[in-house]
Design an enzyme around this catalytic site. Structure first.
Site, PDB file in Angstrom:
ATOM      1  N   LYS A  39       1.047   0.602  14.755  1.00 24.13           N
ATOM      2  CA  LYS A  39       2.503   0.265  14.982  1.00 24.13           C
ATOM      3  C   LYS A  39       3.390  -1.281  16.581  1.00 24.13           C
ATOM      4  O   LYS A  39       4.105  -1.315  15.937  1.00 24.13           O
ATOM      5  CB  LYS A  39       3.074   1.536  16.184  1.00 24.13           C
ATOM      6  CG  LYS A  39       2.866   2.647  15.851  1.00 24.13           C
ATOM      7  CD  LYS A  39       3.821   2.564  14.409  1.00 24.13           C
ATOM      8  CE  LYS A  39       3.615   3.690  13.558  1.00 24.13           C
ATOM      9  NZ  LYS A  39       4.605   3.841  12.663  1.00 24.13           N
ATOM     10  N   TYR A  85       3.802   7.322   9.613  1.00 19.35           N
ATOM     11  CA  TYR A  85       2.942   5.893   9.648  1.00 19.35           C
ATOM     12  C   TYR A  85       4.299   4.672   8.824  1.00 19.35           C
ATOM     13  O   TYR A  85       3.977   3.592   9.472  1.00 19.35           O
ATOM     14  CB  TYR A  85       1.912   5.959   8.204  1.00 19.35           C
ATOM     15  CG  TYR A  85       0.250   4.423   8.512  1.00 19.35           C
ATOM     16  CD1 TYR A  85      -0.837   5.483   8.939  1.00 19.35           C
ATOM     17  CD2 TYR A  85       1.076   3.769   7.494  1.00 19.35           C
ATOM     18  CE1 TYR A  85      -1.294   4.120   8.884  1.00 19.35           C
ATOM     19  CE2 TYR A  85       0.039   2.570   7.708  1.00 19.35           C
ATOM     20  CZ  TYR A  85      -1.087   3.210   8.166  1.00 19.35           C
ATOM     21  OH  TYR A  85      -2.206   2.164   8.777  1.00 19.35           O
ATOM     22  N   PRO A  93      -4.069   0.424  18.038  1.00 18.22           N
ATOM     23  CA  PRO A  93      -4.516   0.567  17.021  1.00 18.22           C
ATOM     24  C   PRO A  93      -4.448   0.738  15.631  1.00 18.22           C
ATOM     25  O   PRO A  93      -4.175   0.565  14.621  1.00 18.22           O
ATOM     26  CB  PRO A  93      -5.359  -1.312  16.650  1.00 18.22           C
ATOM     27  CG  PRO A  93      -6.239  -0.947  16.925  1.00 18.22           C
ATOM     28  CD  PRO A  93      -5.259   0.212  19.074  1.00 18.22           C
ATOM     29  N   HIS A  95       0.833  -1.123  -0.217  1.00 17.26           N
ATOM     30  CA  HIS A  95       0.188  -0.238   0.286  1.00 17.26           C
ATOM     31  C   HIS A  95       1.082   0.939  -0.039  1.00 17.26           C
ATOM     32  O   HIS A  95       1.803   1.294   0.821  1.00 17.26           O
ATOM     33  CB  HIS A  95      -0.559   0.757   1.382  1.00 17.26           C
ATOM     34  CG  HIS A  95      -2.021  -0.636   0.929  1.00 17.26           C
ATOM     35  ND1 HIS A  95      -2.699  -0.543   2.154  1.00 17.26           N
ATOM     36  CD2 HIS A  95      -2.053  -2.141   0.194  1.00 17.26           C
ATOM     37  CE1 HIS A  95      -3.943  -1.553   1.570  1.00 17.26           C
ATOM     38  NE2 HIS A  95      -3.408  -2.386   0.837  1.00 17.26           N
ATOM     39  N   TYR A 110      -9.267   5.578   6.728  1.00 15.65           N
ATOM     40  CA  TYR A 110      -9.756   5.801   8.069  1.00 15.65           C
ATOM     41  C   TYR A 110     -10.635   6.780   7.814  1.00 15.65           C
ATOM     42  O   TYR A 110     -10.461   8.409   7.512  1.00 15.65           O
ATOM     43  CB  TYR A 110      -7.799   6.611   8.540  1.00 15.65           C
ATOM     44  CG  TYR A 110      -7.327   5.911   9.035  1.00 15.65           C
ATOM     45  CD1 TYR A 110      -7.104   5.489  10.576  1.00 15.65           C
ATOM     46  CD2 TYR A 110      -6.381   4.718   8.057  1.00 15.65           C
ATOM     47  CE1 TYR A 110      -6.175   4.798  11.053  1.00 15.65           C
ATOM     48  CE2 TYR A 110      -5.793   3.727   8.302  1.00 15.65           C
ATOM     49  CZ  TYR A 110      -5.112   3.742  10.123  1.00 15.65           C
ATOM     50  OH  TYR A 110      -4.654   3.268  10.009  1.00 15.65           O
TER      51      TYR A 110
END
Length: 391
Positions: free
Chosen positions: A297, A385, A293, A72, A202
């Site tokens: 990480k 990220y 979550p 991704h 998200y």
């Protein structure tokens, strides 16, 4: 029995530590209370930082993740009915890979056993003794009911969030526990369904946060923010899909439905133990810290811990230089706290807290708009990220 490193726990931290030590010619014994099938079949999240994937490839664990992992190069943040994409590759030149944690564990277990590694499943009554001495031992009962004792030089506590090894560090004299409980939980589902999106979504919504993620082309992992007291029985399939549609659907996105075959409620906590060492005992992974979550990480932090720890242990055995062991906590804690900040920031920006007012919701939308409109803001999200380099 005699080994140089006794490892309690066969999760990502314990197994990767054993693997990395083996590559340096250092023997270890891994003790795990669950069965091999339980370890390999417990479904967990699986977004791997570029660093984690690179490490797996470099150390001979990369065949399946390269073949089956989904790369991704960005994520989408949705709010106010629209989406903004964070392009990892454009902003950082790096990406993440969706590859479930239980698949990582399968790879690690197969490699350790293939290398004649000593991994013992279904043990009980694991107790570490004399970790303040130069000759610690670990007693346990094996799966056949026989009492065993391991003599070792160093002990690694990698036994997860239900750890027993952490409590060997005295709380009143040495250990400080930093803890935060969040006022919401995630309701997670696994569904046989087409992908809603090729990348993670998200979603911020006044009804609560939602996350659309993927496991394979045909199996999807979605989450809904719920009350921490909610149970699986309260959420019918129709209610779940209806809520996902309300929170996610809009310009450029529509949740695609399918057959739900797993439901669970995930509590939200942040935790850090300081220090992560005491005598000859060293903590790594969830025994030392947990993160929400939201920032993906948890497993990556566990791997980062043992990269540092394995190097320090190897240096000690090769040269008897203890400086790396002595500085283990101060080396890994900055990365841990950076991950805590990022996870907390995303969580607070995207979730609706109980009792939120219209001011609170509009402020969150303004923050999301500010961050995603700004190149600096998008870069900050992307850098955190995809993960910073190990070390």
């Amino acid at each position: 029995m005699r080994t140089r490193v006794g490892i309690v726990g066969a999760g990502p931290a314990g197994l990767m530590l054993s693997h990395l030590l083996h590559l340096r010619g250092i023997d270890s014994v891994v003790l795990e209370s669950r069965s091999r099938s339980d370890v390999e079949e417990t479904i967990r999240a699986g977004v791997l930082e570029q660093n984690t994937v690179d490490l797996m490839v470099e150390t001979g664990l990369g065949d399946r993740v390269k073949a089956e992992g989904l790369t991704h190069s960005g994520v989408e943040l949705r709010f106010a009915g629209r989406g903004r994409r964070i392009d990892f590759e454009e902003l950082t030149g790096r990406s993440v890979t969706v590859y479930p944690q239980h698949e990582v564990l399968k790879d690690l277990i197969a490699r350790r056993l293939g290398d004649d590694g000593d991994v013992r499943f279904e043990v009980s009554d694991v107790t570490v003794h004399d970790h303040l001495s130069d000759t610690p031992t670990i007693s346990f009962v094996d799966k056949d009911g026989s009492e065993q004792l391991i003599s070792c030089d160093l002990v690694a506590g990698c036994d997860g969030s239900r750890t027993g090894t952490r409590f060997l560090i005295p709380e009143t004299q040495v250990r400080t526990d930093h803890f935060r409980q969040y006022p919401f939980a995630w309701f997670g589902i696994l569904a046989e369904a087409p992908q809603t999106s090729e990348e993670l979504i998200y979603a911020h919504h006044e009804r609560g946060f939602a996350l659309c993620s993927t496991r394979t082309a045909d199996v999807q992992r979605h989450y809904l923010q719920v009350d921490p007291e909610d149970t699986v029985e309260q959420w019918s399939d129709d209610r779940i899909w209806d809520e996902l549609h309300k929170r996610v659907d809009g310009e450029g996105a529509e949740v695609r439905e399918g057959t739900i075959f797993s439901k669970s409620v995930l509590q939200f906590r942040s935790f850090v133990c300081e220090p992560l060492q005491h005598g000859r005992l060293f903590l790594a992974g969830d025994s030392a810290h947990t993160v929400p979550p939201t920032g993906a990480k948890g497993m990556n932090l566990a791997i980062a811990d043992v990269v540092v720890l394995s190097n320090a242990m190897a240096t000690y055995f090769e040269t008897r230089d203890e400086r790396g062991l002595a500085s283990y906590s101060e080396t890994v804690l900055p990365r841990i706290w950076r991950a805590q900040h990022f996870s907390y920031w995303l969580t607070s920006m995207l979730h609706t807290v109980p009792g939120a007012t219209s001011f609170d919701l509009q402020r969150q939308i303004a923050e999301l708009d500010t961050v995603t409109r700004s190149a600096a803001g998008r870069t900050l999200i992307a850098e955190n990220y995809v993960g910073v380099a190990f070390g």
